[in-house]
Design an enzyme around this catalytic site. Structure first.
Site, PDB file in Angstrom:
ATOM      1  N   CYS A 178       0.926  -1.326   0.011  1.00  0.00           N
ATOM      2  CA  CYS A 178       0.082   0.055   0.003  1.00  0.00           C
ATOM      3  C   CYS A 178       0.949   1.216  -0.107  1.00  0.00           C
ATOM      4  O   CYS A 178       0.770   2.292  -0.768  1.00  0.00           O
ATOM      5  CB  CYS A 178      -1.008   0.104   1.221  1.00  0.00           C
ATOM      6  SG  CYS A 178      -2.010   1.302   1.332  1.00  0.00           S
ATOM      7  N   CYS A 179       1.938   1.226   0.860  1.00  0.00           N
ATOM      8  CA  CYS A 179       2.887   2.503   0.859  1.00  0.00           C
ATOM      9  C   CYS A 179       3.652   2.655  -0.412  1.00  0.00           C
ATOM     10  O   CYS A 179       3.798   3.827  -1.022  1.00  0.00           O
ATOM     11  CB  CYS A 179       3.955   2.133   1.889  1.00  0.00           C
ATOM     12  SG  CYS A 179       3.385   2.178   3.532  1.00  0.00           S
TER      13      CYS A 179
ATOM     14  N   CYS B  64      -0.553   8.472   7.126  1.00  0.00           N
ATOM     15  CA  CYS B  64      -2.044   8.421   6.754  1.00  0.00           C
ATOM     16  C   CYS B  64      -2.717   8.160   7.937  1.00  0.00           C
ATOM     17  O   CYS B  64      -2.561   7.589   9.232  1.00  0.00           O
ATOM     18  CB  CYS B  64      -2.245   7.126   5.978  1.00  0.00           C
ATOM     19  SG  CYS B  64      -1.296   7.443   4.416  1.00  0.00           S
TER      20      CYS B  64
ATOM     21  N   CYS C 209      -3.300   4.787   9.732  1.00  0.00           N
ATOM     22  CA  CYS C 209      -1.982   4.074  10.163  1.00  0.00           C
ATOM     23  C   CYS C 209      -1.396   4.958  11.231  1.00  0.00           C
ATOM     24  O   CYS C 209       0.000   4.683  11.629  1.00  0.00           O
ATOM     25  CB  CYS C 209      -0.997   4.014   9.042  1.00  0.00           C
ATOM     26  SG  CYS C 209      -1.686   2.678   7.762  1.00  0.00           S
TER      27      CYS C 209
ATOM     28  N   CYS D 252       8.321   3.046   5.482  1.00  0.00           N
ATOM     29  CA  CYS D 252       7.471   2.946   4.561  1.00  0.00           C
ATOM     30  C   CYS D 252       8.249   2.639   3.368  1.00  0.00           C
ATOM     31  O   CYS D 252       7.755   2.132   2.179  1.00  0.00           O
ATOM     32  CB  CYS D 252       6.580   4.115   4.039  1.00  0.00           C
ATOM     33  SG  CYS D 252       7.446   5.670   3.772  1.00  0.00           S
TER      34      CYS D 252
END
Length: 233
Positions: free
Chosen positions: A117-118, A200, A203, A228
């Site tokens: 996702c990162c 985010c 997170c 990340c």
């Protein structure tokens, strides 16, 4: 450029953050930028950079999952300094495919999925932002994380094949906030609610008294995985 890293670290040893920035902004004019996370450190660097050269590029990444307070900070920063910070977004089709295949909150399921996702939301847009650049300025500090204790003022970013400059690497958290107060620098209001490190929204959580400043980032993971991918050597 890589061969100059050792010499630059010797030359800039003991120099102030402003002196480090002044050197690289003049040496690499038009090829240097601040990659701002909009954290307290990057807001300090924004102030310093614009005091040296208003034309130096400052950009940030909008992952699509940021806090409302972070968007407000972009607006307030642009207004205070009379700039238009560049904002880079992930490719919509890639985000759409990832979410439809693996779920909206896939990052809670494993480190691998979180890093994927990162990668889509942050790393890939960052690479687009880096086009035409030779140097990127970061707000990293050694105090922030066990993954950052060995970092230097000037480093070679192998993954992006460019120079990475960390002017605040030796600064303490107190020094950062003293400078913000001294200069009246806009900052994310979440910092006033025990969010020392902000990424985010899903997170990031507030930290409790006595916790490490990065404890609220990817809070379900162990400390040694809490990057990340932006700051690999």
């Amino acid at each position: 450029m890589r061969e100059n890293i050792t010499e630059w670290n010797k030359q800039l040893h003991g120099k102030s953050a402003q002196e480090v920035l002044d050197f690289f902004i003049k040496e690499f004019k038009g090829e240097i930028a601040l990659a701002s996370s909009l954290g307290a450190e990057d807001q300090v660097l924004t102030e310093m950079i614009l005091d040296i050269d208003k034309e130096t590029k400052i950009f940030t990444l909008d992952t699509g999952r940021l806090f409302p307070e972070t968007y407000d900070l972009i607006h307030r920063t642009n207004n205070k300094y009379g700039i238009k910070m560049s904002v880079y977004f992930p490719e919509a089709a890639k985000v759409e495919k990832m979410v439809n295949n693996e779920g909206i909150n896939l990052f809670f399921e494993s480190v691998e999925k979180r890093k994927r996702c990162c990668n889509i939301r942050k790393i890939q847009p960052l690479k687009r932002a880096f086009k035409g650049l030779s140097v990127w300025i970061c707000g990293l500090r050694k105090e922030q994380s066990v993954t950052r204790t060995d970092m230097q003022v000037v480093e070679w970013d192998e993954g992006n094949q460019m120079i990475k400059v960390n002017p605040l690497i030796e600064w303490s958290e107190k020094e950062v906030w003293d400078y913000i107060k001294l200069k009246g620098i806009p900052y994310n209001t979440l910092h006033d609610k025990n969010y020392p490190s902000i990424g985010c929204q899903p997170c990031t959580r507030a930290i409790m008294d006595g916790e490490d400043v990065r404890a609220g980032r990817w809070y379900w993971e162990s400390p040694d995985t809490k990057e990340c991918g932006l700051h690999k050597k």
